[in-house]
Design a protein around this motif. Sequence first.
Motif, PDB file in Angstrom:
ATOM      1  N   GLY A 190      73.990  42.527-101.367  1.00  0.00           N
ATOM      2  CA  GLY A 190      73.173  42.844-102.529  1.00  0.00           C
ATOM      3  C   GLY A 190      73.318  41.857-103.661  1.00  0.00           C
ATOM      4  O   GLY A 190      72.483  41.830-104.577  1.00  0.00           O
ATOM      5  N   ASP A 191      74.380  41.036-103.648  1.00  0.00           N
ATOM      6  CA  ASP A 191      74.585  40.041-104.692  1.00  0.00           C
ATOM      7  C   ASP A 191      73.908  38.705-104.372  1.00  0.00           C
ATOM      8  O   ASP A 191      73.883  37.813-105.224  1.00  0.00           O
ATOM      9  CB  ASP A 191      76.087  39.797-104.912  1.00  0.00           C
ATOM     10  CG  ASP A 191      76.780  40.995-105.540  1.00  0.00           C
ATOM     11  OD1 ASP A 191      76.084  41.829-106.160  1.00  0.00           O
ATOM     12  OD2 ASP A 191      78.016  41.095-105.398  1.00  0.00           O
TER      13      ASP A 191
ATOM     14  N   LEU B 271      78.927  40.303-101.127  1.00  0.00           N
ATOM     15  CA  LEU B 271      78.098  41.473-100.882  1.00  0.00           C
ATOM     16  C   LEU B 271      76.660  41.034-100.690  1.00  0.00           C
ATOM     17  O   LEU B 271      76.142  40.194-101.458  1.00  0.00           O
ATOM     18  CB  LEU B 271      78.195  42.458-102.044  1.00  0.00           C
ATOM     19  CG  LEU B 271      79.514  43.194-102.232  1.00  0.00           C
ATOM     20  CD1 LEU B 271      79.437  44.098-103.453  1.00  0.00           C
ATOM     21  CD2 LEU B 271      79.874  44.005-100.986  1.00  0.00           C
TER      22      LEU B 271
ATOM     23  N   THR C 245      79.247  43.455 -96.890  1.00  0.00           N
ATOM     24  CA  THR C 245      79.332  42.006 -97.011  1.00  0.00           C
ATOM     25  C   THR C 245      78.331  41.335 -96.072  1.00  0.00           C
ATOM     26  O   THR C 245      77.781  41.963 -95.157  1.00  0.00           O
ATOM     27  CB  THR C 245      80.740  41.499 -96.674  1.00  0.00           C
ATOM     28  OG1 THR C 245      80.981  41.707 -95.272  1.00  0.00           O
ATOM     29  CG2 THR C 245      81.797  42.199 -97.510  1.00  0.00           C
TER      30      THR C 245
ATOM     31  N   PRO D  25      72.884  46.363 -98.785  1.00  0.00           N
ATOM     32  CA  PRO D  25      73.346  45.648 -99.981  1.00  0.00           C
ATOM     33  C   PRO D  25      74.809  45.862-100.326  1.00  0.00           C
ATOM     34  O   PRO D  25      75.429  44.998-100.949  1.00  0.00           O
ATOM     35  CB  PRO D  25      72.436  46.193-101.091  1.00  0.00           C
ATOM     36  CG  PRO D  25      71.928  47.501-100.587  1.00  0.00           C
ATOM     37  CD  PRO D  25      71.826  47.335 -99.105  1.00  0.00           C
ATOM     38  N   ARG D  26      75.408  46.988 -99.927  1.00  0.00           N
ATOM     39  CA  ARG D  26      76.793  47.269-100.289  1.00  0.00           C
ATOM     40  C   ARG D  26      77.793  46.795 -99.234  1.00  0.00           C
ATOM     41  O   ARG D  26      79.001  46.984 -99.394  1.00  0.00           O
ATOM     42  CB  ARG D  26      76.975  48.769-100.549  1.00  0.00           C
ATOM     43  CG  ARG D  26      76.172  49.264-101.756  1.00  0.00           C
ATOM     44  CD  ARG D  26      76.466  50.717-102.075  1.00  0.00           C
ATOM     45  NE  ARG D  26      75.697  51.163-103.223  1.00  0.00           N
ATOM     46  CZ  ARG D  26      75.771  52.384-103.741  1.00  0.00           C
ATOM     47  NH1 ARG D  26      76.590  53.278-103.199  1.00  0.00           N
ATOM     48  NH2 ARG D  26      75.036  52.713-104.790  1.00  0.00           N
TER      49      ARG D  26
END
Length: 235
Positions: free
Chosen positions: A133-134, A131, A94, A91-92
């Motif tokens: 996670g986004d 990212l 890209t 998640p952290r």
Amino acid sequence: MSLLRTRGLTRRFDGLTAVEDVDFDLPEGQVRALIGPNGAGKTTFVSMLCGRIWPTCGTVEFAGRDVSALPAHKRIALGMAYTFQITSVFPRLTVAENVGLAARRVRLEGEGARLAQALKRVGLGAHHKALAGDLSYGHQRLLEIAMGLAQEPRLLILDEPTQGLTDAEIDAFKALVRALKAATTILLIEHNMSVVMEVADRVTVLDFGKVLAEGPPAAIRADRAVQAAYLGAPA
């Protein structure tokens, strides 16, 4: 010749038999769907194919080689790629970095071009700097598929790939599978029967850890034993 083959594949957990004596043949170039009710043994079966868990007995062969005792990373190097039922992106990092890591697992030349192509194929080309996670859950599922494609596998195993996707994304996924089948053999574990019936060449049905039925989608839909165990009576 079968690209993937199992004989007598069995897995027991503390007296519970999750998969029992499964003989399975997947020819190269085919899209095969694996379906069945919850608890049928699908995830355990696929985990043995990938090398995440060991069989109690039986064998797994890939491209004519017995890989039953090989760990997962060595099977990946031979040309297997798979996505998990639960997302497993970093998640952290890209989107591009996630796909880049997957590509480097098999040390591909021309990694950048393959990375871009994989993201474009799943519709995430514009999100390469985001990212992971986004991303929405559905887009994380697509990212996992891109990570698999970046490895240019001979066999791509997709576990519930359309879970969390919108209708439009599911339609795009169907088109993607049709485009991929000329170059990649696909094993699809899927509950969405529209996807199964539209993209699979053949369907294997598991129930209580055993193969209940196998055949073309139309035959599987009409099979009374499959209807009773999983599909329900046709409308």
